[in-house]
Structures are given as structure tokens and as C-alpha cells.
Scaffold this motif. Structure first.
Motif, PDB file in Angstrom:
ATOM      1  N   PRO A 144       0.826  -1.206   0.000  1.00 38.77           N
ATOM      2  CA  PRO A 144       0.000   0.000   0.000  1.00 38.77           C
ATOM      3  C   PRO A 144       0.859   1.254   0.000  1.00 38.77           C
ATOM      4  O   PRO A 144       1.957   1.249   0.550  1.00 38.77           O
ATOM      5  CB  PRO A 144      -0.789  -0.122   1.305  1.00 38.77           C
ATOM      6  N   PRO A 145       0.353   2.312  -0.610  1.00 39.93           N
ATOM      7  CA  PRO A 145       1.135   3.547  -0.643  1.00 39.93           C
ATOM      8  C   PRO A 145       1.242   4.156   0.749  1.00 39.93           C
ATOM      9  O   PRO A 145       0.369   3.978   1.596  1.00 39.93           O
ATOM     10  CB  PRO A 145       0.335   4.458  -1.583  1.00 39.93           C
ATOM     11  N   TRP A 146       2.342   4.870   0.976  1.00 42.84           N
ATOM     12  CA  TRP A 146       2.555   5.521   2.267  1.00 42.84           C
ATOM     13  C   TRP A 146       1.608   6.701   2.398  1.00 42.84           C
ATOM     14  O   TRP A 146       1.292   7.386   1.428  1.00 42.84           O
ATOM     15  CB  TRP A 146       4.007   6.014   2.375  1.00 42.84           C
ATOM     16  N   ASP A 147       1.125   6.932   3.609  1.00 37.98           N
ATOM     17  CA  ASP A 147       0.354   8.130   3.915  1.00 37.98           C
ATOM     18  C   ASP A 147       0.700   8.547   5.348  1.00 37.98           C
ATOM     19  O   ASP A 147       1.198   7.739   6.127  1.00 37.98           O
ATOM     20  CB  ASP A 147      -1.157   7.901   3.730  1.00 37.98           C
ATOM     21  N   PRO A 148       0.457   9.800   5.711  1.00 40.36           N
ATOM     22  CA  PRO A 148       0.832  10.283   7.044  1.00 40.36           C
ATOM     23  C   PRO A 148       0.184   9.510   8.196  1.00 40.36           C
ATOM     24  O   PRO A 148       0.687   9.536   9.311  1.00 40.36           O
ATOM     25  CB  PRO A 148       0.364  11.745   7.044  1.00 40.36           C
ATOM     26  N   GLY A 149      -0.874   8.769   7.942  1.00 42.58           N
ATOM     27  CA  GLY A 149      -1.511   7.970   8.985  1.00 42.58           C
ATOM     28  C   GLY A 149      -0.637   6.819   9.467  1.00 42.58           C
ATOM     29  O   GLY A 149      -0.876   6.254  10.528  1.00 42.58           O
ATOM     30  N   LYS A 150       0.391   6.460   8.716  1.00 47.96           N
ATOM     31  CA  LYS A 150       1.287   5.368   9.102  1.00 47.96           C
ATOM     32  C   LYS A 150       2.361   5.823  10.088  1.00 47.96           C
ATOM     33  O   LYS A 150       3.100   5.015  10.627  1.00 47.96           O
ATOM     34  CB  LYS A 150       1.945   4.769   7.856  1.00 47.96           C
ATOM     35  N   MET A 151       2.465   7.126  10.321  1.00 51.94           N
ATOM     36  CA  MET A 151       3.469   7.669  11.232  1.00 51.94           C
ATOM     37  C   MET A 151       3.117   7.329  12.682  1.00 51.94           C
ATOM     38  O   MET A 151       1.953   7.253  13.047  1.00 51.94           O
ATOM     39  CB  MET A 151       3.562   9.191  11.073  1.00 51.94           C
ATOM     40  N   SER A 152       4.153   7.135  13.504  1.00 55.48           N
ATOM     41  CA  SER A 152       3.925   6.901  14.927  1.00 55.48           C
ATOM     42  C   SER A 152       3.516   8.220  15.581  1.00 55.48           C
ATOM     43  O   SER A 152       3.712   9.303  15.018  1.00 55.48           O
ATOM     44  CB  SER A 152       5.198   6.364  15.593  1.00 55.48           C
ATOM     45  N   ASP A 153       2.947   8.129  16.765  1.00 52.70           N
ATOM     46  CA  ASP A 153       2.548   9.337  17.487  1.00 52.70           C
ATOM     47  C   ASP A 153       3.758  10.231  17.782  1.00 52.70           C
ATOM     48  O   ASP A 153       3.657  11.458  17.759  1.00 52.70           O
ATOM     49  CB  ASP A 153       1.834   8.978  18.791  1.00 52.70           C
ATOM     50  N   GLU A 154       4.919   9.606  18.064  1.00 55.73           N
ATOM     51  CA  GLU A 154       6.128  10.383  18.334  1.00 55.73           C
ATOM     52  C   GLU A 154       6.528  11.198  17.102  1.00 55.73           C
ATOM     53  O   GLU A 154       6.920  12.356  17.206  1.00 55.73           O
ATOM     54  CB  GLU A 154       7.290   9.463  18.747  1.00 55.73           C
ATOM     55  N   ALA A 155       6.427  10.579  15.915  1.00 61.43           N
ATOM     56  CA  ALA A 155       6.773  11.286  14.685  1.00 61.43           C
ATOM     57  C   ALA A 155       5.784  12.413  14.416  1.00 61.43           C
ATOM     58  O   ALA A 155       6.184  13.504  14.011  1.00 61.43           O
ATOM     59  CB  ALA A 155       6.796  10.306  13.515  1.00 61.43           C
ATOM     60  N   LYS A 156       4.505  12.156  14.650  1.00 62.09           N
ATOM     61  CA  LYS A 156       3.498  13.209  14.445  1.00 62.09           C
ATOM     62  C   LYS A 156       3.742  14.369  15.393  1.00 62.09           C
ATOM     63  O   LYS A 156       3.589  15.529  15.019  1.00 62.09           O
ATOM     64  CB  LYS A 156       2.098  12.630  14.645  1.00 62.09           C
ATOM     65  N   LEU A 157       4.114  14.066  16.623  1.00 61.84           N
ATOM     66  CA  LEU A 157       4.410  15.118  17.599  1.00 61.84           C
ATOM     67  C   LEU A 157       5.639  15.919  17.162  1.00 61.84           C
ATOM     68  O   LEU A 157       5.646  17.148  17.232  1.00 61.84           O
ATOM     69  CB  LEU A 157       4.643  14.485  18.982  1.00 61.84           C
ATOM     70  N   GLU A 158       6.667  15.228  16.683  1.00 61.04           N
ATOM     71  CA  GLU A 158       7.888  15.881  16.209  1.00 61.04           C
ATOM     72  C   GLU A 158       7.598  16.820  15.037  1.00 61.04           C
ATOM     73  O   GLU A 158       8.189  17.876  14.926  1.00 61.04           O
ATOM     74  CB  GLU A 158       8.891  14.808  15.786  1.00 61.04           C
ATOM     75  N   MET A 159       6.647  16.429  14.192  1.00 58.26           N
ATOM     76  CA  MET A 159       6.308  17.220  13.002  1.00 58.26           C
ATOM     77  C   MET A 159       5.237  18.266  13.288  1.00 58.26           C
ATOM     78  O   MET A 159       4.853  18.997  12.390  1.00 58.26           O
ATOM     79  CB  MET A 159       5.843  16.297  11.881  1.00 58.26           C
ATOM     80  N   GLY A 160       4.735  18.303  14.529  1.00 62.82           N
ATOM     81  CA  GLY A 160       3.704  19.277  14.885  1.00 62.82           C
ATOM     82  C   GLY A 160       2.330  18.908  14.366  1.00 62.82           C
ATOM     83  O   GLY A 160       1.491  19.771  14.162  1.00 62.82           O
ATOM     84  N   MET A 161       2.090  17.611  14.150  1.00 59.08           N
ATOM     85  CA  MET A 161       0.798  17.163  13.624  1.00 59.08           C
ATOM     86  C   MET A 161      -0.156  16.726  14.721  1.00 59.08           C
ATOM     87  O   MET A 161      -1.301  16.364  14.449  1.00 59.08           O
ATOM     88  CB  MET A 161       1.012  16.019  12.627  1.00 59.08           C
ATOM     89  N   LEU A 162       0.287  16.726  15.981  1.00 60.64           N
ATOM     90  CA  LEU A 162      -0.589  16.360  17.108  1.00 60.64           C
ATOM     91  C   LEU A 162      -0.858  17.550  17.974  1.00 60.64           C
ATOM     92  O   LEU A 162      -0.087  18.404  18.168  1.00 60.64           O
ATOM     93  CB  LEU A 162       0.049  15.264  17.974  1.00 60.64           C
TER      94      LEU A 162
END
Length: 162
Positions: A144-162
Motif C-alpha cells: 500500500p502507498p505511504w500516507d501520514p496515517g502510518k506515522m507513529s505518534d512520536e513522529a506526528k508530535l515531532e512534526m507538529g501534527m498532534l
């Protein structure tokens, strides 16, 4: 209008109190067992399960030393465009370790990623350097193609997505 579709209501001033529940009401007293037998703790069905000792984990299985070392190595490799490691970014779809042979199934953020040619080779080199891994192989997949939903919570926090 028919009578079957009507809801009837009655106004009352008080309701009779229900009887208090008692333990002896819940137990069949007509049986042959005495009160001591009736209230004694019954054999716990988990006794056998709880007394088992955990089986050892093979080094190449999840939780094993080699497998966890491979995961730690993957967590040390960062995407050059995004300040997050490739494992937490969700690019790693699978890790298999069998008899010193590691197989990594992964994807990239897009098929036109500038590191599409160099990233698999870098991962093979770094994972191949893990003690206990003799050879590493990277399978690059797009489904399956990659999408931002596959990121861990730590990565989302690092990127400012949480």
C-alpha cells in the motif's frame, strides 16, 4: 388511530420498595453441599496458565535480541527531507530475521523520492552491520502507498501534527 399504537401512562404517587437481595437467595440451597462447601473458593481456572513460565524468544523473532537490534538500527536512519527516522515515519512495513538473513520490506513517501536509489542500499549496509545479521535485503514496495496515517505518534508530535 388504532388502539395498538397508543402508549398509555398512569400517574402514581408511590412505588412499592423491592425486596433487598441476599446472598442465600442467589444460591440453590436445595443441593447436597454444606454452607462451608457452598461458600468456599472454587478452583481458579487460571491456575495452570498463571503458573507457566514464559518461553524464551528466538533472537530473530519480535522481542528477540537480533530483531530488536535491527529495529534500533532502522530507528537511527533518518529521512533526508523530514527530520524523523524511517521507522517512526511508517516507511518500514515488515522486518524478518532468519538465520542471520534480514529482510526489510519498506516503501518511500513517494515513488519520485530523490533517495529512491540510495536509501535501500544504505539500509542494507547498516542492517547488515548489526551483530548476528550476515546479510540484509531490502524489498521496496509501493502497495500500500505511504500516507501520514502510518506515522507513529512520536513522529506526528515531532512534526507538529498532534
Amino acid at each position: 388511530m388504532s388502539e395498538t399504537g397508543k402508549i398509555m401512562a398512569e400517574q402514581v404517587d408511590a412505588v412499592e420498595k423491592p425486596p433487598k437481595a441476599r446472598v442465600d437467595m442467589a444460591i440453590d440451597t436445595a443441593g447436597p453441599e454444606s454452607a462451608g462447601e457452598r461458600y468456599a473458593r472454587k478452583r481458579d481456572y487460571l491456575d495452570g496458565f498463571l503458573s507457566e513460565t514464559p518461553q524464551g524468544t528466538a533472537p530473530g523473532e519480535p522481542g528477540g535480541a537480533i530483531y530488536e537490534a535491527v529495529i534500533d538500527t532502522l530507528k537511527s536512519i533518518y529521512d533526508p527531507e523530514i527530520p524523523v527516522n524511517i521507522y517512526d515515519l511508517g516507511l518500514i512495513y515488515g522486518v524478518e530475521v532468519n538465520d542471520g538473513h534480514a529482510i526489510i520490506t519498506m516503501t518511500l513517501t513517494t515513488p519520485h523520492c530523490p533517495v529512491a536509489e540510495s536509501m535501500p542500499g544504505e539500509i542494507e549496509l547498516q542492517v547488515g552491520g548489526v551483530p548476528g545479521v550476515g546479510h540484509a535485503e531490502v524489498n521496496l514496495v509501493w502497495d500500500p502507498p505511504w500516507d501520514p496515517g502510518k506515522m507513529s505518534d512520536e513522529a506526528k508530535l515531532e512534526m507538529g501534527m498532534l
